[in-house]
Design an enzyme around this catalytic site. Structure first.
Site, PDB file in Angstrom:
ATOM      1  N   ASP A 100       0.863  -1.173   0.000  1.00 36.54           N
ATOM      2  CA  ASP A 100       0.000   0.000   0.000  1.00 36.54           C
ATOM      3  C   ASP A 100       0.908   1.234   0.000  1.00 36.54           C
ATOM      4  O   ASP A 100       1.681   1.440   0.944  1.00 36.54           O
ATOM      5  CB  ASP A 100      -0.894  -0.002   1.258  1.00 36.54           C
ATOM      6  CG  ASP A 100      -2.218   0.699   1.022  1.00 36.54           C
ATOM      7  OD1 ASP A 100      -3.252   0.204   1.506  1.00 36.54           O
ATOM      8  OD2 ASP A 100      -2.201   1.740   0.325  1.00 36.54           O
ATOM      9  N   ASP A 201      -2.700   4.808  -2.446  1.00 38.43           N
ATOM     10  CA  ASP A 201      -3.686   5.475  -1.601  1.00 38.43           C
ATOM     11  C   ASP A 201      -3.979   6.892  -2.109  1.00 38.43           C
ATOM     12  O   ASP A 201      -3.057   7.671  -2.319  1.00 38.43           O
ATOM     13  CB  ASP A 201      -3.095   5.561  -0.178  1.00 38.43           C
ATOM     14  CG  ASP A 201      -4.110   5.994   0.846  1.00 38.43           C
ATOM     15  OD1 ASP A 201      -5.094   5.271   1.045  1.00 38.43           O
ATOM     16  OD2 ASP A 201      -3.925   7.071   1.437  1.00 38.43           O
ATOM     17  N   GLU A 256      -6.266   4.166  -5.835  1.00 40.33           N
ATOM     18  CA  GLU A 256      -7.528   4.320  -5.119  1.00 40.33           C
ATOM     19  C   GLU A 256      -8.014   5.719  -5.414  1.00 40.33           C
ATOM     20  O   GLU A 256      -7.283   6.686  -5.206  1.00 40.33           O
ATOM     21  CB  GLU A 256      -7.346   4.149  -3.618  1.00 40.33           C
ATOM     22  CG  GLU A 256      -8.666   4.127  -2.894  1.00 40.33           C
ATOM     23  CD  GLU A 256      -8.732   5.122  -1.752  1.00 40.33           C
ATOM     24  OE1 GLU A 256      -7.797   5.897  -1.613  1.00 40.33           O
ATOM     25  OE2 GLU A 256      -9.704   5.107  -1.005  1.00 40.33           O
ATOM     26  N   HIS A 329     -11.467  -1.919   3.800  1.00 37.78           N
ATOM     27  CA  HIS A 329     -11.302  -1.528   5.212  1.00 37.78           C
ATOM     28  C   HIS A 329     -11.932  -0.175   5.517  1.00 37.78           C
ATOM     29  O   HIS A 329     -11.914   0.273   6.668  1.00 37.78           O
ATOM     30  CB  HIS A 329      -9.810  -1.499   5.541  1.00 37.78           C
ATOM     31  CG  HIS A 329      -9.085  -0.474   4.762  1.00 37.78           C
ATOM     32  ND1 HIS A 329      -8.887  -0.545   3.388  1.00 37.78           N
ATOM     33  CD2 HIS A 329      -8.539   0.695   5.131  1.00 37.78           C
ATOM     34  CE1 HIS A 329      -8.257   0.519   2.970  1.00 37.78           C
ATOM     35  NE2 HIS A 329      -8.026   1.302   3.993  1.00 37.78           N
ATOM     36  N   ASP A 330     -12.457   0.496   4.482  1.00 38.81           N
ATOM     37  CA  ASP A 330     -13.042   1.826   4.686  1.00 38.81           C
ATOM     38  C   ASP A 330     -14.561   1.828   4.667  1.00 38.81           C
ATOM     39  O   ASP A 330     -15.163   2.891   4.836  1.00 38.81           O
ATOM     40  CB  ASP A 330     -12.593   2.772   3.556  1.00 38.81           C
ATOM     41  CG  ASP A 330     -11.149   3.182   3.673  1.00 38.81           C
ATOM     42  OD1 ASP A 330     -10.541   3.475   2.635  1.00 38.81           O
ATOM     43  OD2 ASP A 330     -10.623   3.184   4.806  1.00 38.81           O
TER      44      ASP A 330
END
Ligand code: TEU
Ligand code: CA
Length: 557
Positions: A100, A201, A256, A329-330
């Site tokens: 990430d 990210d 993302e 995870h968000d």
């Protein structure tokens, strides 16, 4: 243009949130040795790529998305030697690893920021965005993603610094070539270790509008599109990154993308662009977020959800690529958000899995969704740990609003819904830890866990394993054309996938209603797979059962 064949279009990603996956040393925090102990589980599942959420050194203000050392593993997760063992263990099983890459911002505890804040003429000052205040307040009214202002005042040098996320996540200044060179060196370090690529990210945020104008706060999604994302130099930076780093490795990149709209998606992922390979766009994930953002929920329609997939297929066409996912995870757990996490949990989780595997795009499975883990519904706000939740909670209380009403919203959209520990078995703390977990385990772990799923031939887990193996045998699901055939039906999402060799009809019932569904286009077909033992067919009518999902294969014409 014909679609080019790439390994990263054919393979399936599995996202691991390391803090919650498996704890090996009893400190209640998942770690790398814990993941290593589950490598055979991953291999048996049949996934091809692991996206590992951040394991770098971090003060954990945002659970690792605030990095204080990009070259070191956080001690809570283990050592670099552990990481090397994990990478080798994955590669030994033919599984690739995506790190990430969080470089829109660093932690305020990174030495760059520690230097930068020391003085206005410090050599690292321009690694971040510092601006004088205006009229006794911040330089602009830009809001943070996590509530409050995106500007924080620093007494020492009497200026504000930009942080689109928390105060402890200062935005890096990509205008500064030294910042970009530091990022490229970080990327080379991990690629030279053998990692297979990066999930990037909030990558559309790295270029800012340096005027930092006042913004219209009436609609948060327009703040995302007009003021956070797609700044004037974003493509210049990504093309430079590609030239300086990515071009030299056989690696995969997935961006993302808050703010990446259909209109501009191929500017990022078009193969001729030489920027990134694919994106996690968030259009379906942000459905229901109102003008004031995620805590300001508004009704959405099932057809809005379905149409997004068809529209994205149209705009991406043959030249670009996207991911297909329904949670991470968000966001809330997919079976709770789009399925039924109660009576029809198993059927609806399987039905949703069919969607992920049969639309065009690289599927991404979030850890735990393969066993149908659900939202957690804590009844005490103090059980929640997420900084986003706590920031919004304080704002909610400051506005004198009802805490119980806030809790109900958190039950629906809180990120901790997806961050409770992986449920391995029905022993204490679901076999996640022998200590006290950093966040409580979902109380339903006694019924929902890997061990029970492995014993149950009808489990969601077994269905994922079957789906993953079928997907490998049916490349039409990867490269074939797509067309919706449900004509705006209120409960059914039905579509066709085809190429010169095969045609498939996928029919998904997003409701607990049973009804006959006619597919006129369906010639003689045979059922390839489904989430019920059998599908009832009378002529061209399918007697759809609650949350039924079924894939038919038409005899090639
Ligand atoms: O998330 C970026 C992003 O779009 C989030 O703001 C997301 O929309 C929001 O959390 C939904 O509630 C990335 C990471 O995935 C997230 O975990 C980090 O908190 C964030 O960036 C900052 O690094
Ligand atoms: Ca641990």
């Amino acid at each position: 243009m014909t679609i080019t064949r790439k390994w990263w279009k054919e393979e399936v990603i599995y996202q691991i949130y390391p803090r919650s996956f498996k704890d090996s040393n009893g400190d209640g925090i998942g770690d790398i040795q814990g993941i290593i102990s589950k490598l055979d589980y991953l291999s048996d599942l049949g996934i091809d790529i692991v996206w590992l959420s951040p394991v770098y050194r971090s003060p954990n203000d945002d659970n690792g998305y605030d990095i204080s050392d990009y070259y070191d593993i956080h001690p809570e997760f283990g050592t670099m030697a552990d990481f090397d063992l994990l990478l080798q263990g994955l590669h030994d099983r033919g599984i690739r690893l995506l790190m990430d890459l969080v470089v829109n911002h660093s932690s305020d505890e990174h030495q760059w920021f520690q230097e930068s804040r020391k003085s206005r003429d410090n050599p690292y000052r321009d690694f971040y965005f510092w601006r004088p205040g205006k009229n006794g307040g911040p330089p602009s009214n830009l809001p943070s993603f996590f509530g409050g202002s995106a500007w924080a005042y620093d007494e020492l040098t009497e200026e504000y610094y930009l942080h689109i996320f928390t105060k402890k996540q200062p935005d890096l200044n990509w205008e500064n070539q030294k910042v970009r060179e530091e990022v490229y060196t970080i990327m080379r370090f991990w690629l030279d270790k053998g990692v297979d690529g990066f999930r990037m990210d909030v990558i559309p945020l790295i270029s800012k509008n340096l005027d930092f104008p006042e913004v219209d706060l009436s609609d948060f999604s327009s703040v995302i599109h007009d003021h956070f994302s797609n700044g004037p130099r974003v493509h210049e930076f990504l093309q430079e990154m590609h030239r300086e780093v990515l071009h030299h490795y056989d690696c995969m990149t997935v961006g993302e993308g808050p703010g990446i709209t259909m209109e501009i998606a191929n500017d990022y992922v078009g193969e001729d662009r030489k920027e990134i390979n694919m994106i996690f766009h968030l259009d379906h994930m942000l459905l229901g977020y109102g003008p004031q953002g995620k805590m300001d929920l508004v009704p959405t329609s099932f057809t809005d959800f379905k149409d997004l997939f068809s529209d994205w297929y149209q705009v991406i066409g043959e030249q670009g690529w996207i991911n297909i996912f329904l949670d991470n995870h968000d966001f809330a757990r997919m079976v709770s958000r789009w399925g039924d996490d109660d009576q029809y949990r198993k059927q609806s989780a399987k039905m949703l899995a069919i969607l992920i595997m049969t639309l065009r795009g690289t599927p991404c499975i979030y850890n735990g969704s393969e066993i149908g883990m659900t939202n957690v519904y804590f009844d005490d706000i103090n059980e929640y740990k997420d900084v986003e939740t706590w920031n919004f909670y304080r704002e909610h209380l400051d506005r004198g609003e009802d805490p119980e009403a806030f809790l109900k919203i958190v039950h629906r959209v809180g990120r901790d819904n997806a961050r409770t520990p992986m449920q391995w078995d029905d022993s204490k703390h679901a076999g996640f830890t022998s200590g006290q977990p950093w966040i409580k385990v979902n109380p339903n772990y006694s019924d929902i866990n890997v061990e029970e799923a492995q014993k149950d031939n009808d489990s969601i887990l077994k269905f994922y394993q079957h789906l993953l193996s079928v997907r490998k045998a049916h490349p039409t699901w990867v490269y074939g054309a797509y067309a919706s055939i449900d004509h705006g039906h209120d409960q059914i999402f039905a579509y066709k996938r085809w190429d010169a060799d095969n045609t498939y009809y996928i029919v998904l019932n997003f409701s607990e209603k049973s009804f006959d569904y006619i597919i006129p286009e369906m010639h003689t077909t045979s059922r390839l797979l489904g989430n019920y033992p059998k599908t009832e067919i009378e002529g061209d009518a399918i007697a759809m059962k609650p949350w039924e999902g079924v894939v038919f294969q038409a005899e090639s014409e």
